[in-house]
Design a protein around this motif. Sequence first.
Motif, mmCIF file in Angstrom:
data_model
loop_
_atom_site.group_PDB
_atom_site.id
_atom_site.type_symbol
_atom_site.label_atom_id
_atom_site.label_comp_id
_atom_site.label_asym_id
_atom_site.label_seq_id
_atom_site.Cartn_x
_atom_site.Cartn_y
_atom_site.Cartn_z
ATOM 1 N N LYS A 211 -11.961 19.466 29.346
ATOM 2 C CA LYS A 211 -11.634 18.467 28.326
ATOM 3 C C LYS A 211 -12.857 18.130 27.467
ATOM 4 N N SER A 212 -14.054 18.502 27.930
ATOM 5 C CA SER A 212 -15.265 18.219 27.157
ATOM 6 C C SER A 212 -15.283 18.923 25.810
ATOM 7 N N VAL A 213 -14.510 19.998 25.646
ATOM 8 C CA VAL A 213 -14.501 20.687 24.350
ATOM 9 C C VAL A 213 -13.955 19.777 23.259
ATOM 10 N N ILE A 230 -6.164 23.827 17.206
ATOM 11 C CA ILE A 230 -5.386 25.027 17.532
ATOM 12 C C ILE A 230 -6.063 25.767 18.674
ATOM 13 N N LEU A 231 -5.271 26.119 19.691
ATOM 14 C CA LEU A 231 -5.813 26.815 20.858
ATOM 15 C C LEU A 231 -4.976 28.037 21.210
ATOM 16 N N PRO A 232 -5.618 29.099 21.694
ATOM 17 C CA PRO A 232 -4.857 30.176 22.347
ATOM 18 C C PRO A 232 -4.270 29.624 23.637
ATOM 19 N N VAL A 233 -3.084 30.088 24.012
ATOM 20 C CA VAL A 233 -2.452 29.622 25.254
ATOM 21 C C VAL A 233 -2.147 30.819 26.149
ATOM 22 N N ASN A 238 -6.031 24.771 29.264
ATOM 23 C CA ASN A 238 -6.976 24.288 28.258
ATOM 24 C C ASN A 238 -6.331 23.304 27.287
ATOM 25 N N ILE A 239 -5.113 23.595 26.850
ATOM 26 C CA ILE A 239 -4.456 22.682 25.911
ATOM 27 C C ILE A 239 -4.112 21.369 26.619
ATOM 28 N N TRP A 240 -3.798 21.442 27.914
ATOM 29 C CA TRP A 240 -3.577 20.221 28.695
ATOM 30 C C TRP A 240 -4.878 19.422 28.800
ATOM 31 N N ALA A 241 -5.998 20.112 29.017
ATOM 32 C CA ALA A 241 -7.286 19.427 29.128
ATOM 33 C C ALA A 241 -7.638 18.701 27.833
ATOM 34 N N VAL A 242 -7.386 19.349 26.698
ATOM 35 C CA VAL A 242 -7.654 18.728 25.402
ATOM 36 C C VAL A 242 -6.758 17.504 25.213
ATOM 37 N N TYR A 243 -5.500 17.620 25.600
ATOM 38 C CA TYR A 243 -4.570 16.489 25.530
ATOM 39 C C TYR A 243 -5.065 15.327 26.402
ATOM 40 N N LYS A 244 -5.514 15.644 27.603
ATOM 41 C CA LYS A 244 -6.002 14.617 28.521
ATOM 42 C C LYS A 244 -7.210 13.893 27.930
ATOM 43 N N ALA A 245 -8.110 14.646 27.283
ATOM 44 C CA ALA A 245 -9.270 14.028 26.639
ATOM 45 C C ALA A 245 -8.836 13.067 25.537
ATOM 46 N N CYS A 246 -7.857 13.479 24.749
ATOM 47 C CA CYS A 246 -7.334 12.604 23.683
ATOM 48 C C CYS A 246 -6.781 11.311 24.273
ATOM 49 N N MET A 247 -6.007 11.441 25.331
ATOM 50 C CA MET A 247 -5.389 10.264 25.938
ATOM 51 C C MET A 247 -6.446 9.303 26.509
ATOM 52 N N LYS A 250 -8.136 7.477 23.644
ATOM 53 C CA LYS A 250 -7.213 6.468 23.111
ATOM 54 C C LYS A 250 -7.109 5.277 24.063
ATOM 55 N N GLU A 251 -7.074 5.561 25.365
ATOM 56 C CA GLU A 251 -6.931 4.507 26.377
ATOM 57 C C GLU A 251 -8.045 3.464 26.276
ATOM 58 N N ILE A 252 -9.266 3.914 25.985
ATOM 59 C CA ILE A 252 -10.385 2.967 25.918
ATOM 60 C C ILE A 252 -10.627 2.453 24.496
ATOM 61 N N GLY A 253 -9.759 2.858 23.562
ATOM 62 C CA GLY A 253 -9.823 2.310 22.222
ATOM 63 C C GLY A 253 -10.868 2.929 21.311
ATOM 64 N N TRP A 254 -11.361 4.122 21.677
ATOM 65 C CA TRP A 254 -12.377 4.763 20.837
ATOM 66 C C TRP A 254 -11.765 5.554 19.684
ATOM 67 N N ILE A 255 -10.502 5.898 19.770
ATOM 68 C CA ILE A 255 -9.817 6.594 18.672
ATOM 69 C C ILE A 255 -8.446 5.947 18.461
ATOM 70 N N ASP A 256 -7.943 6.092 17.252
ATOM 71 C CA ASP A 256 -6.573 5.634 16.984
ATOM 72 C C ASP A 256 -5.709 6.758 16.414
ATOM 73 N N LYS A 257 -6.309 7.954 16.271
ATOM 74 C CA LYS A 257 -5.551 9.109 15.771
ATOM 75 C C LYS A 257 -5.635 10.240 16.785
ATOM 76 N N ILE A 258 -4.491 10.817 17.117
ATOM 77 C CA ILE A 258 -4.433 11.958 18.035
ATOM 78 C C ILE A 258 -4.171 13.219 17.213
ATOM 79 N N PRO A 259 -5.000 14.258 17.358
ATOM 80 C CA PRO A 259 -4.738 15.495 16.611
ATOM 81 C C PRO A 259 -3.460 16.179 17.095
#
Length: 406
Positions: A211-213, A230-233, A238-247, A250-259
Amino acid sequence: MANHKVVCWMCGAEVKDPYVNLCPKCGGLLTVKMDLSEVSEMNPEDLRKTQIGVWRYAPFMPVDPANKVSIQEGGTPLYKTEALGAEVGVPNAYVKFEGLNPTGSFKDRGMTIGVSHAKELGAKIVGCASTGNTSAALSAYASKAGMKCAVFLPSGKVAMGKLAQALFFGAKVLSGGGDFDDALTLARKMSEEKKLYLLNSINPYRPEGQKSVLFEIWDQLGFKMPDRVILPVGNAANIWAVYKACMELKEIGWIDKIPKLTGIQAAGASPVAKAFEEGAMDFVPEGNPETVATAIRIGNPVSGKKALKAIYDTKGYATTVTDEEIIKAQLLLGRKEGVCVEPASAASVAGLKKLREQGVIDKDETVACICTGNGLKDPDTILANVPKPIPCQNSVKDVERILSEN
């Protein structure tokens, strides 16, 4: 290290045995649930006190940095690809080049966390079933940690060139009978009997490193999210890890937009893309996947259901690209930007081009394509698709003649 627990992704049951990789109650995949209460008291700028890389984001990781096993993974370039963007009609196109990780692929991100956790557990032996980037990364980090590493192979279906790194780093490369599933079954039996710590993609700690990516892309864009990633699947972790990082951001309020998370599969290995096309929440495995992009030649992706959730929840997209489109995108990225990626990585760029032509991607979007591996992982495919050396006389005139030709 943030407090955390390992829970079932499906039923939510907590699992405390670190050698268990599937939920004992329902058979679901496991995931790490982070307690980010302490992180929420920080500011994003606080992260920059540490060198960029996976461990800059240690507050989001379920491993104590005191047990860190690192080869300076992460911190890969985020290229503003202006020539490529002009070619495909997306001026704000970026490429995150994961091929510049220590062993040449994004797998190093997961392995630094996975092997560090194995060290925390006191494991002496780590293992995986693999013929490619997973075995290369695990064997390197095991070497760094002073652990033994076992790589389980399917019988008679292995290109030894792909195992060069694993052999070089000193792994015990074991070739048994049967196919890949048989190799993984044996590796899992070893894990269940606590004879080794398994680090295939069913391990819940590996996506934590991966998720660090997303953290890096956000960081490198000045703590701003792109409109789309955009990710190869292939196996789809990896796409799940990116999703988890976004969530988590968002949970701690550092972003308000999810790609919008957008997954690209090869046409010959596309169970997730087919499920998305049908609006399904689950996929039907493919029996005989085939594509030049060997790193995503997977018919039954372990994290396929997770990938679909990531795509649907972010209003993303999934589609397929042909092998011809993959090779053209690979060459386009090389000729326009000087970036050499393996075929699976080029799927994200091929997907960018295709979805822009279809109008799915708007020209004004800021888009980050994750390119997961280095082109030198698969030089045979490159050599099969580029011109041969040109015969030349030993004279300036003949060289001038050749250089003047288109």
